[in-house]
Motif scaffolding. Structure first.
Motif, PDB file in Angstrom:
ATOM      1  N   ALA A 113       0.902  -1.124   0.279  1.00 48.31           N
ATOM      2  CA  ALA A 113       0.111  -0.095  -0.065  1.00 48.31           C
ATOM      3  C   ALA A 113       0.801   1.213  -0.038  1.00 48.31           C
ATOM      4  CB  ALA A 113      -0.965   0.256   1.187  1.00 48.31           C
ATOM      5  N   VAL A 114       1.930   1.523   0.843  1.00 48.22           N
ATOM      6  CA  VAL A 114       2.778   2.385   0.712  1.00 48.22           C
ATOM      7  C   VAL A 114       3.542   2.565  -0.570  1.00 48.22           C
ATOM      8  CG1 VAL A 114       4.945   3.340   1.848  1.00 48.22           C
ATOM      9  CG2 VAL A 114       3.194   2.276   3.369  1.00 48.22           C
ATOM     10  N   ALA A 115       4.000   1.427  -1.015  1.00 49.10           N
ATOM     11  CA  ALA A 115       4.691   1.567  -2.378  1.00 49.10           C
ATOM     12  C   ALA A 115       3.790   2.182  -3.556  1.00 49.10           C
ATOM     13  CB  ALA A 115       5.119  -0.033  -2.702  1.00 49.10           C
ATOM     14  N   MET A 116       2.611   1.660  -3.380  1.00 42.63           N
ATOM     15  CA  MET A 116       1.516   2.210  -4.609  1.00 42.63           C
ATOM     16  C   MET A 116       1.378   3.921  -4.332  1.00 42.63           C
ATOM     17  SD  MET A 116       0.065   0.885  -7.135  1.00 42.63           S
ATOM     18  CE  MET A 116      -0.288   2.206  -8.693  1.00 42.63           C
ATOM     19  N   ARG A 117       1.224   4.080  -2.999  1.00 42.91           N
ATOM     20  CA  ARG A 117       0.959   5.516  -2.648  1.00 42.91           C
ATOM     21  C   ARG A 117       2.278   6.482  -3.188  1.00 42.91           C
ATOM     22  NH1 ARG A 117      -2.410   7.330  -3.671  1.00 42.91           N
ATOM     23  NH2 ARG A 117      -2.310   9.229  -2.767  1.00 42.91           N
ATOM     24  N   ARG A 118       3.415   5.640  -2.855  1.00 40.98           N
ATOM     25  CA  ARG A 118       4.580   6.718  -3.102  1.00 40.98           C
ATOM     26  C   ARG A 118       4.723   6.680  -4.788  1.00 40.98           C
ATOM     27  NH1 ARG A 118       8.146   3.895   0.375  1.00 40.98           N
ATOM     28  NH2 ARG A 118       7.834   5.512   1.707  1.00 40.98           N
ATOM     29  N   ALA A 119       4.544   5.597  -5.397  1.00 39.20           N
ATOM     30  CA  ALA A 119       4.613   5.682  -6.722  1.00 39.20           C
ATOM     31  C   ALA A 119       3.670   6.721  -7.364  1.00 39.20           C
ATOM     32  CB  ALA A 119       4.314   4.181  -7.291  1.00 39.20           C
ATOM     33  N   MET A 120       2.389   6.786  -6.924  1.00 37.95           N
ATOM     34  CA  MET A 120       1.524   7.651  -7.390  1.00 37.95           C
ATOM     35  C   MET A 120       1.948   9.313  -7.244  1.00 37.95           C
ATOM     36  SD  MET A 120      -0.900   6.278  -9.310  1.00 37.95           S
ATOM     37  CE  MET A 120      -1.546   7.767  -9.521  1.00 37.95           C
ATOM     38  N   ILE A 121       2.417   9.290  -6.004  1.00 40.11           N
ATOM     39  CA  ILE A 121       3.042  10.969  -5.654  1.00 40.11           C
ATOM     40  C   ILE A 121       4.148  11.238  -6.461  1.00 40.11           C
ATOM     41  CG2 ILE A 121       4.113  12.238  -3.833  1.00 40.11           C
ATOM     42  CD1 ILE A 121       2.367  10.778  -1.889  1.00 40.11           C
TER      43      ILE A 121
END
Length: 483
Positions: A113-121
């Motif tokens: 979940a953190v990796a996906m959010r970081r990728a979107m930012i």
């Protein structure tokens, strides 16, 4: 007098500019005459064939060409580059993803979940870097997005979203209280208290047609062949069958090692996509340019996008030439995933959008609505986007962004390039990669369910305003969409 903007029915530039305010604005500014590129009129061979001429296909072509300039790449588009959602959307280059971080955590764990959010930012900034590098002037301005909370339940949602973001430690969301919002913005409340707001700095305002048309020119400079007025009829591993809508209706086949399907909502008209994507219409309006004095009362700065916490989604931006561009849901789903230019022009939805915008910002006054338009976005059954590729067949699929695609298309393009090249990277390990959503139900279940969802969101907003408690209807619909 305002103009209603239908979909293209012929290849004329006048028809193309009527698709959206954004495309019309290109012609008005003298930036693009929207004349279609030549159709593909004979059998051909490429290394990569991309189906669709929107941002997913173009960012994929861009990433592939940058990684390996020797690749022979073709883009096949039925109308013209940017005809679909890429040239009609609200212009939010945001870190929003169809699945919330909490939903991703449930399915894939906290770290994913953190990796996906970081990728979107990171993707929001990557779009800015890439467009600056390639000289694409698309009015990119990083001003963040402001989501107004206008009654008690909405304030609870705003505060809860900020608190959840802190738990993941990635999103730098801020909660702006009633005093801060009331002192700066001319937004109205739905109760006796001033509105509060959630502020997310990870969002840029863009002019979507400048972006997609500019990107098409960039990939051509990199050697990519872009064919317009070329309708894909079907595809299989290594082969794409097409029909030229011009050039006498010539039919032919493209042979390619890699076939990438990037049709978003319009894929519903293709038999191989049909029940994989549901086309849900979103409509928009644009006002005439407003004076600096009016914008000072409203409080929205250049680069800022905005919404509120109602359940029947609305979204807006202040354009570079000082208009409101404002859109939202509310249009019906049509039987059999039908697509028709008439569905882009629903007077009751346009009237709702105008009323909602005026209700949110009364300083709008009697400003004229100059453009009305709309189009379908793509929704998977579990409301989860994907970037997928099968190395055995060489066939890939990217899309189902549920309206969050302006930035996500860039992430999809970079990810698809790594998948095609067989690169194991941080991008290819993200949880949306190779996700396979279930198919939508056959009719009439699909028709009933999709329209009950739209109706349910209307009831949810009315319920919350009446009870001043979080909506039970919204909670039930949220379970159906995986949120």
């Amino acid at each position: 007098m305002s103009r209603t903007l239908p979909a293209v029915t012929d290849a004329s530039p006048d028809a193309a500019r009527r698709v959206s305010f954004w495309l019309d604005d290109l012609v008005v500014q003298g930036l693009d005459d929207l004349r279609p590129r030549a159709a593909l009129a004979a059998n051909a061979r490429f290394d990569v064939c991309l189906i669709g001429g929107g941002l997913t296909a173009l960012w994929t072509a861009y990433s592939l060409a940058k990684a390996d300039p020797s690749l022979r790449i073709a883009v096949l588009e039925r109308e013209f580059a940017g005809f679909g959602a890429s040239g009609r959307n609200g212009g939010w280059c945001s870190a929003l993803f169809p699945q919330s971080a909490a939903a991703i955590e449930r399915d894939h764990g906290f770290d994913q979940a953190v990796a996906m959010r970081r990728a979107m930012i990171d993707t929001v900034e990557e779009v800015g870097r890439a467009t600056a590098l390639e000289g694409i002037d698309c009015d990119y301005a990083m001003g963040g997005t402001l989501v107004f909370a206008r009654n008690g339940p909405q304030r609870e949602l705003a505060a809860g979203e900020v608190e959840e973001a802190r738990r993941f430690g990635v999103d730098p969301l801020e909660y702006w209280n009633e005093d801060a919002v009331g002192a700066r913005f001319g937004a109205t409340s739905l109760d006796e208290d001033a509105p509060s707001a959630m502020f997310d700095p990870s969002c840029a305002r863009v002019h979507p047609a400048k972006l997609v048309r500019g990107l098409a020119r960039v990939v051509e400079r990199l050697g990519v062949a872009v064919f317009e007025r070329t309708e894909v009829v079907d595809w299989s591993a290594g082969r794409v069958r097409f029909r030229a809508l011009d050039a006498g209706g010539a039919e032919g086949t493209v042979s390619a090692r890699h076939v990438i399907v990037a049709t978003e909502g319009y894929g519903a008209r293709l038999p191989r996509v049909r029940r994989r994507i549901l086309p849900l219409y979103s409509l928009m309006i644009a006002t005439e340019p407003l004076s600096d004095e009016v914008w000072q009362e409203i409080g929205i700065d250049h680069g800022q996008t905005f919404s509120d916490y109602r359940h029947l989604l609305v979204y807006g931006q202040r354009t570079a030439d000082n208009r409101f561009a404002f859109g939202g849901r509310g249009a019906s789903y049509h039987w059999g995933s039908a697509l028709d230019p008439a569905y882009e022009r629903v007077d009751s939805v346009f009237a709702h959008l105008h009323s909602a915008l005026h209700d949110l910002f009364p300083s709008l006054g009697a400003a004229r609505i100059t453009h009305r338009w709309g189009g379908p976005l793509g929704v998977a059954r579990d409301w989860n986007a994907t970037a997928s590729y099968n190395p055995k067949t060489g066939v890939g699929f990217a899309g189902a962004y549920v309206g969050d695609g302006l930035s996500t298309t860039n992430l999809a393009g970079r990810t698809m390039a790594d998948l095609v090249h067989g690169v194991d990277s941080e991008l290819t390990r993200l949880p949306w990669v190779n996700h396979r959503s279930p198919l939508w139900e056959p009719e009439p279940l699909r028709y009933i369910g999709a329209n009950l969802g739209v109706i349910g969101m209307r009831f949810a907003d009315a319920e919350e305003q009446l009870t001043q408690r979080p909506s039970l209807v919204a909670r039930a619909v949220g379970r159906l969409t995986g949120h």
